[in-house]
Scaffold this active site. Structure first.
Site, short mmCIF file in Angstrom:
data_model
loop_
_atom_site.label_atom_id
_atom_site.label_comp_id
_atom_site.label_asym_id
_atom_site.label_seq_id
_atom_site.Cartn_x
_atom_site.Cartn_y
_atom_site.Cartn_z
N GLY A 1 -5.91 35.80 38.02
CA GLY A 1 -4.98 36.89 38.29
C GLY A 1 -5.45 37.77 39.43
CB CYS A 2 -4.12 38.65 42.65
SG CYS A 2 -2.33 38.81 42.56
N GLY A 3 -3.78 40.74 39.89
CA GLY A 3 -3.51 42.11 39.45
C GLY A 3 -2.35 42.79 40.12
CG LEU A 4 -1.18 42.34 43.89
CD1 LEU A 4 -0.82 41.61 45.17
CD2 LEU A 4 -1.34 43.82 44.16
CB ILE B 1 2.29 38.32 40.83
CG1 ILE B 1 3.71 38.85 40.72
CG2 ILE B 1 2.27 37.03 41.64
CD1 ILE B 1 4.31 39.21 42.05
#
Length: 276
Positions: free
Chosen positions: A111-114, A117
């Site tokens: 996960g990229c945390g945006l 998303i």
């Protein structure tokens, strides 16, 4: 069960001033976890103001590309679980098939945390082009849009601690506005409100009280608006993205002054000399 929560709370605090310190009450905004669940599975959780849940669900689904049209949603159910709000969104068959394929595709990456998303590529998805828009604004439209938005912010008037997103139509003013503790949330709620009211995003400009990040540009393009007007500054990526999308980005609106960062041709007067 439909969720009904107060968006504002009254708290007591010690107010220290030049004349001394005293106990006093103050109104502050509430914020609560709001989960978006599709087909019974949570897709994203936002910290948000507990208001306009249906607008939020529809707008998030549209601006995040989960649906292309409002009628691709079969039902929205808002459930209050005490610790937070769970919005159950049921998609119609074709939209649900697309969403399931998207979820399987994104299941692997870290996960990229945006906004929930799980893919950097997904976060940097292509932006809808709005370059064909014929909308034009006068310089006084820019100034007027910000002034009018300030008059339709009841939560901010009481707390001074929430963002707003509004939709300005020339000769009509701000026809719709939503507030939230999160700037992205306010814009998603506005997107949903516009869709529910059947207002064409190409007919006006998005006006926000915050800075402009790339996500704000992405969401504005998803609404179909070719102009975003902001009180604060944009990021470099937001400027590049707006330029590529054919969007006019106006920011740093202060009284009669403002800066146009991309596609200035839509502002048909008031664009004069260069300044430092």
């Amino acid at each position: 069960m439909t969720a009904r929560r107060k968006a504002i709370a009254q708290i007591s605090r010690l107010a220290r001033r030049a004349g001394g310190t005293a106990a006093a009450n103050r109104m502050v905004p509430e914020e609560t976890p709001v989960a978006f669940s599709f087909a019974g599975t949570t897709h994203a959780v936002m910290m948000a103001s507990p208001a306009d849940f249906e607008d939020f669900a529809l707008g998030f689904s549209l601006t995040e590309g989960i649906i292309a049209l409002p009628d691709e949603i079969e039902a929205i159910e808002v459930e209050d679980h005490g610790a937070g709000i769970d919005i159950q969104i049921r998609l119609k068959d074709q939209a649900n098939t697309r969403f399931e394929a998207r979820r399987r595709r994104l299941a692997g990456p870290v996960g990229c945390g945006l906004c929930g998303i799980e893919s950097i590529e997904e976060a940097m998805r292509s932006v809808n082009s709005v370059g064909a828009s014929t909308l034009t604004l006068q310089a006084n439209d820019i100034v007027r849009s910000v002034k009018l938005l300030s008059k339709v912010q009841p939560l901010h008037a009481e707390t001074g601690a929430v963002h707003a997103a509004g939709f300005y139509v020339p000769d009509r003013g701000v026809v719709m506005a939503r507030e939230d503790v999160g700037r992205h949330n306010a814009l998603d709620k506005l997107a949903g409100a516009l869709a529910r009211a059947g207002i064409d995003g190409a007919s006006g400009a998005v006006v926000v009280t915050s800075r402009v990040s790339v996500e704000m540009v992405q969401k504005t393009a998803a609404i179909g608006a070719a102009v975003i007007i902001a009180v604060s500054a944009p990021t470099a990526l937001a400027i590049r993205t707006a330029d590529d999308a054919g969007m006019t980005l106006v920011a740093l609106v202060r009284g009669d002054d403002f800066d146009i960062f991309t596609h200035p041709d839509r502002v048909v007067s008031g664009v004069a000399k260069h300044v430092a």
